[in-house]
Design an enzyme around this catalytic site. Structure first.
Site, mmCIF file in Angstrom:
data_model
loop_
_atom_site.group_PDB
_atom_site.id
_atom_site.type_symbol
_atom_site.label_atom_id
_atom_site.label_comp_id
_atom_site.label_asym_id
_atom_site.label_seq_id
_atom_site.Cartn_x
_atom_site.Cartn_y
_atom_site.Cartn_z
ATOM 1 N N THR A 125 24.805 42.999 -3.545
ATOM 2 C CA THR A 125 25.284 44.370 -3.437
ATOM 3 C C THR A 125 26.179 44.754 -4.607
ATOM 4 O O THR A 125 26.849 43.886 -5.195
ATOM 5 C CB THR A 125 26.074 44.545 -2.120
ATOM 6 O OG1 THR A 125 26.742 45.803 -2.103
ATOM 7 C CG2 THR A 125 27.135 43.466 -1.968
ATOM 8 N N ASP A 126 26.244 46.047 -4.897
ATOM 9 C CA ASP A 126 27.161 46.534 -5.933
ATOM 10 C C ASP A 126 28.621 46.343 -5.539
ATOM 11 O O ASP A 126 29.515 46.369 -6.400
ATOM 12 C CB ASP A 126 26.890 48.005 -6.249
ATOM 13 C CG ASP A 126 26.983 48.938 -5.045
ATOM 14 O OD1 ASP A 126 27.230 48.461 -3.920
ATOM 15 O OD2 ASP A 126 26.799 50.159 -5.228
ATOM 16 N N GLU A 127 28.885 46.142 -4.253
ATOM 17 C CA GLU A 127 30.271 46.046 -3.794
ATOM 18 C C GLU A 127 30.993 44.805 -4.318
ATOM 19 O O GLU A 127 32.223 44.744 -4.287
ATOM 20 C CB GLU A 127 30.329 46.096 -2.268
ATOM 21 C CG GLU A 127 29.846 47.420 -1.713
ATOM 22 C CD GLU A 127 30.134 47.588 -0.226
ATOM 23 O OE1 GLU A 127 31.235 47.196 0.215
ATOM 24 O OE2 GLU A 127 29.264 48.102 0.492
ATOM 25 N N TYR A 149 33.626 41.553 3.650
ATOM 26 C CA TYR A 149 32.173 41.610 3.445
ATOM 27 C C TYR A 149 31.819 41.374 1.979
ATOM 28 O O TYR A 149 31.034 40.470 1.655
ATOM 29 C CB TYR A 149 31.612 42.961 3.894
ATOM 30 C CG TYR A 149 30.276 43.274 3.258
ATOM 31 C CD1 TYR A 149 29.173 42.444 3.488
ATOM 32 C CD2 TYR A 149 30.108 44.374 2.418
ATOM 33 C CE1 TYR A 149 27.951 42.710 2.887
ATOM 34 C CE2 TYR A 149 28.889 44.650 1.825
ATOM 35 C CZ TYR A 149 27.811 43.816 2.056
ATOM 36 O OH TYR A 149 26.611 44.072 1.456
ATOM 37 N N LYS A 153 29.887 38.201 0.031
ATOM 38 C CA LYS A 153 28.684 38.355 -0.773
ATOM 39 C C LYS A 153 28.908 37.849 -2.201
ATOM 40 O O LYS A 153 28.007 37.243 -2.795
ATOM 41 C CB LYS A 153 28.249 39.823 -0.802
ATOM 42 C CG LYS A 153 27.643 40.317 0.491
ATOM 43 C CD LYS A 153 26.371 39.575 0.884
ATOM 44 C CE LYS A 153 25.212 39.874 -0.035
ATOM 45 N NZ LYS A 153 23.954 39.186 0.401
#
Length: 323
Positions: A125-127, A149, A153
């Site tokens: 993810t970009d997060e 979260y 990741k």
């Protein structure tokens, strides 16, 4: 190709499985999913009788079961979607996120290594990059996650890349922006807002609503994963974006417009803890290889909203179960 997809009953995984089966006739897929709250067999009900599709219920933390599935079905390729992914849930309790996203990914990598997997695509993810005030993030930028979260990741990304560096396991990491489309669990922004409005409820907007996300239609994401699967280089990271940066308010107003509602249906609520202001990815690396998003936001958001309007029987049981 004998493909194992983890988390294939989830939103992106189910769209990917359907996309791959429709695109290729010489491919078999095993969908390995634990069926947690976001894993919904109804997402793939239309293909459950396909002879090239098999479902196995299982936990990605169960090494013996993962290994036996890889062996039984002669798996040569893994696309690893399975993850706990809802930020608010991770803030309220992060244990399952660390267990699934870190330990589960390690287990999948270990099983892949011991079974001679030829290609392992790790979906991220970009997060993991955190928030950016100016330029979009490139693949070489440092990771600065803000939530349990995104931290879990980021940890799983590093594990995946370490298996390439240490063991030469042919791992590729992809990082995508916000996805939208059919079959998305109704706690996520777009299906949650559409379903609320259909029920005559207001939509809760965090803070000022000015936080920015880049939006990627799920079929374009599936196309990008397929492209990386066939053209990506092991050990590399590929950002996947839609090139459609919008504030949360812009998304909200668009949904209101499509459903014939006005802004009186907006309810501003206390901002999320550690809420990143802007996610933005530079996906020039993938573009230079020949991949481009095909769907415009205006067309795909209308198609998406219409899907939820026409498939109330799909989302209503999920929303009532969550309540």
């Amino acid at each position: 190709m004998n493909l194992l997809v983890t988390g294939g009953c989830g939103f992106i995984g189910s769209n990917f499985i359907r996309y791959m089966l429709e695109t290729y006739n010489d491919l078999s897929i095993v969908n390995y999913d634990k069926l947690t709250y976001a894993g919904n067999p109804e997402n793939l009900k239309d293909i459950e009788d396909c002879g090239r599709y098999t479902f196995v219920q299982g936990d990605i933390c169960d090494f013996d079961l993962v290994s036996s599935v890889i062996s039984k079905y002669n798996i040569d390729t893994i696309v690893h979607f399975a993850a706990e992914s809802h930020v608010d849930r991770s803030i309220d309790g992060g244990y399952e996120f660390v267990k699934t996203n870190v330990l589960g990914t390690f287990t999948m990598l270990d099983a892949a290594l011991k079974n001679g997997i030829k290609r392992f695509i790790h979906i991220s993810t970009d997060e993991v990059y955190g928030s950016t005030p100016d330029k979009p993030f490139e693949e070489i930028d440092i990771l600065n996650p803000s939530s349990p979260y995104s931290s879990s990741k980021a940890g799983s990304d590093l594990l995946a890349l370490s298996f390439f560096t240490t063991h030469k396991l042919p791992v590729i990491v992809t990082r995508c922006t916000n996805n939208y489309g059919p079959y998305q669990y109704p706690e996520k922004l777009i299906p949650f807002f559409v379903s609320n409005l259909m029920e005559g409820k207001k939509v809760p907007v965090y803070g000022t609503g000015k936080n920015i996300r880049d939006w990627l239609y799920v079929i374009d994401h599936c196309r990008a994963i397929d492209f990386v699967l066939h053209n990506g280089i092991p050990g590399e990271i590929y950002n996947i974006g839609g090139g459609e940066e919008k504030t949360n308010l812009e998304i909200t107003y668009k949904i209101l417009e499509l459903l014939g509602k006005d802004e009186s249906m907006i309810e501003y609520v206390e901002d999320r803890k550690g809420h990143d202001f802007r996610y933005s990815l530079d996906f020039g690396k993938l573009r230079s290889m020949g991949w481009e998003p095909e769907y415009s936001f205006d067309d795909a958001i209308e198609e998406t909203v219409n899907w939820y309007v026409e498939n109330e029987s799909w989302w209503r049981p999920l929303k009532e179960r969550k309540a």
